[in-house]
Design an enzyme around this catalytic site. Sequence first.
Site, short mmCIF file in Angstrom:
data_model
loop_
_atom_site.label_atom_id
_atom_site.label_comp_id
_atom_site.label_asym_id
_atom_site.label_seq_id
_atom_site.Cartn_x
_atom_site.Cartn_y
_atom_site.Cartn_z
N GLU A 135 0.93 -1.46 -0.43
CA GLU A 135 0.04 0.24 -0.16
C GLU A 135 1.04 1.12 -0.35
OE1 GLU A 135 -2.45 2.79 0.02
OE2 GLU A 135 -3.29 0.99 -0.36
N HIS A 193 -25.34 -1.60 0.43
CA HIS A 193 -26.07 -1.13 -0.82
C HIS A 193 -26.93 -3.16 -1.03
CE1 HIS A 193 -24.13 1.74 -2.40
NE2 HIS A 193 -25.14 2.47 -1.90
N LYS A 250 -26.36 7.57 -7.65
CA LYS A 250 -27.48 7.08 -7.43
C LYS A 250 -28.71 8.23 -7.57
CE LYS A 250 -24.84 2.44 -6.24
NZ LYS A 250 -23.98 3.00 -7.17
N ARG A 281 -14.81 7.99 -6.79
CA ARG A 281 -14.57 6.32 -7.27
C ARG A 281 -13.98 5.63 -8.36
NH1 ARG A 281 -19.50 8.85 -6.97
NH2 ARG A 281 -20.83 9.32 -4.92
N ILE A 340 -13.63 -1.10 -9.16
CA ILE A 340 -14.70 -1.59 -7.92
C ILE A 340 -15.02 -0.54 -7.97
CG2 ILE A 340 -14.84 -3.13 -5.42
CD1 ILE A 340 -14.22 -3.85 -8.33
N CYS A 352 -15.25 15.30 22.73
CA CYS A 352 -16.85 15.28 22.29
C CYS A 352 -16.75 14.03 22.18
CB CYS A 352 -16.38 15.67 20.71
SG CYS A 352 -15.86 17.54 21.06
N CYS A 406 -15.77 19.00 18.06
CA CYS A 406 -14.75 20.04 17.49
C CYS A 406 -13.85 19.69 16.59
CB CYS A 406 -13.85 20.44 18.47
SG CYS A 406 -13.18 19.19 19.28
N CYS A 432 -8.74 17.76 21.47
CA CYS A 432 -7.51 16.56 21.65
C CYS A 432 -6.81 16.45 20.76
CB CYS A 432 -8.57 15.66 21.04
SG CYS A 432 -9.20 15.10 19.46
#
Length: 569
Positions: free
Chosen positions: A121, A139, A342, A403, A428, A495, A530, A535
Site C-alpha cells: 500500500e 447496498h 444514485k 470512485r 470497483i 466530544c 470540534c 484533542c
Amino acid sequence: MKIKNKILTKIKQNEKLSRYNIEVEVNEDKVVFLKGEVDSWDQVVEIGHIAGKTKGVYGVVNDIEVKGANVLKKDKKKLIEKGRKIGVVDEADVIIIGGGVTGCAIARELSKYKLNIVLLEKHEDVAEGASKANNGMIHPGNAAYPGTLKAKLNVKGNAMYTKWAEELGFEFKRTGSIILANSKEDMKIVRLASIAGKLNRVPHMKKLKGEEVMKMEPNIKKKPLMGLYTPTTAYVDGFGVVIALAENAATNGVKFHLNTEVVDVMTDNGKVAGVITDKGIFKGKYVINCAGIYADDIAEMAGDKFFTLHPRRGTILIFDKNKAGVTRSSGLVNSKRNKESKGGGPQQTPEGNQLWGPSATEIMDKEDLAVTKVEFDYAFESGARVEEHISRRDVITYFSGIRPADYKEDFIIGMSKKVKGFINVAGIQSPGLASAPAIAEMVENIVLKDAGGIEKNPDYNPIRKPPVQFRKLSFGEQDKLIKENPLYGHVVCRCETITEAEIVEAIHSPIPATTVDAIKRRTRASMGRCQGGFCGPKIVKILARELGVDVTEITQKGKGSYIIESKSR
C-alpha cells in the site's frame, strides 16, 4: 469492423460530438482504443461511455485529450531505478497491490491457505482511498444494472456481511433503506428500481404507502406518495471494515508493507514475476491488482492495458450527533442534475451522525479531492429535500472521495488474458463496499483454480477481537478498566469520550496507527463537533511518545502533512 462502425455512427449522430475527429480502433480481443481531441472532460467521458455501452465490447482504452488541459502522468523512471538498486526484499506466493476494502478482503480470504502473502500500500495506512470516503451503505442490489457482475456480487456480498461482522467485530447495522417518491414521475423510477431488484433477486423488498413510510421515519418533512423499502440494506464505517479485515489478515500471517508504492510490474515469458516498488523488488507467483483508481496504470505496467478508469468524485456531509434524523437511507429518486449519482440523500452512520450525499462529478485528476460549492450544495440539497430541521450550520465536516469508474460501468475481475498470474480486480466503485466479501471469494476461486491444490492454513483464525470502546461501556465496566489500566481514566477526546488507553492500543495494533488520521479512523478521536480542536495536540504528543519520535515527525496522514514544523521553545 461492426463495433468500430457502430461507435463512429453514434458519435456522428451526437450533435455535441459530431464535429470532433475521433479515431476508433478495435483489436482482436474486442478492446476499443479511442484517440482524438475535444474541448471538455465531460466529452471525453461521454465518448468513452458510447464505446463502453456498445454491444460486444470487452474493454475501453480512452486516450482522448482535452485541448490545453490534460493531466500529466508522473514519471516513475527514477523510482524504478531506485527499486532495482535496492534489489529483492521479499518473495511471496501472492502479492496484493492496494490496501482498500477489496485488497484487504482478498488478503484475509487467501490467508486461509498455506500461502506467503504480501500486501503493498503506497499510503501510510490502509483504507486511504475510496474505502475511507464513502457513505458506508451496504447496498441491497436494486441499483445495480441487471445482468452485470456488479448485480451478482452486490446481492451475494450483502448477505455475507452478517458473518463478516460477527467474526470481525466491526460496527454493523442492518436497518434497511427506503427510496421515496413524491410525484408520479418519481413513482415510475421507484417501480423500475423494484423491477431491477426482483431481477437481481434482492430479498424481501416491499412497497410502502406514504403513511407507512412516515411511521418508519417520522423525521421526513413531507409524506411521500410511496416508498420502496429494502430491509437488507445495512450500514458500516467503510474504513472500520478495512481495518478489521487488515488486522485479521495480519494475525493470520499476511505481511503488510505500508508507504510502499508499486512503480512497475515484472513479467517473464508471459508470466508475472513480481513488482518493483520504491522500497525494492518483491518477487511473486501471483500479482493481484486492487489499486483502486490506479488499477488501469498497474495493468498497463503489466503489459495488459485493456481498460481506462475515469475518476468520479463524490462529496459527503457529516452532521452533529445532536441533530436527530432518519435512521436509514431515505432518499428521493435520482436527481436529473447529477445523472451519474444514485441520487444520494440522508442516512445515519452506525455512530448516530446524519450523513448526506454523495454527489457524483466526473473529473480529470485522479488526486483532486477538492469539495466545490456545487458539490457541497448538491450533497446538502439531497438531504434537505427530505429533512428540513437540519441547517448548514450543523455540518461538522465534509469530504470527497474518488470512485474508480470503468467505461462499461461494471467490475473488472479476472486473470489477465496476456500475463499469466496477473489478476485484475478493477473498476470497483459503488457497490464495491457491499460486494467486497463476494469479490474476495471470487478471487480466491480464481487463484485456487489456477494453482491447483493448495493446503489449508491449520492456524487460520477468522475471529478478530474488536478494540475496547470505552464510551459504550457501563459505569461498572469503565471503573473496572480504569483500575486495570489508569490510562482509561484519561479522556483525550471529550466530544466522543475516547481515552488515552484506546489511542495507545491503536498505535500498537496489528496494523499500527502512526498518523493522526489513522488514530481517528480506529478510535473516533477528533471525529466529534470540534474536529480535533481540543484533542488534536494531545494525540500528537501520545503518538510521538509511543512511537519514540519527536513531535515534529508526526503527520496528519503521511509524508508531507506534518503538523508541527518546529519547536518554538
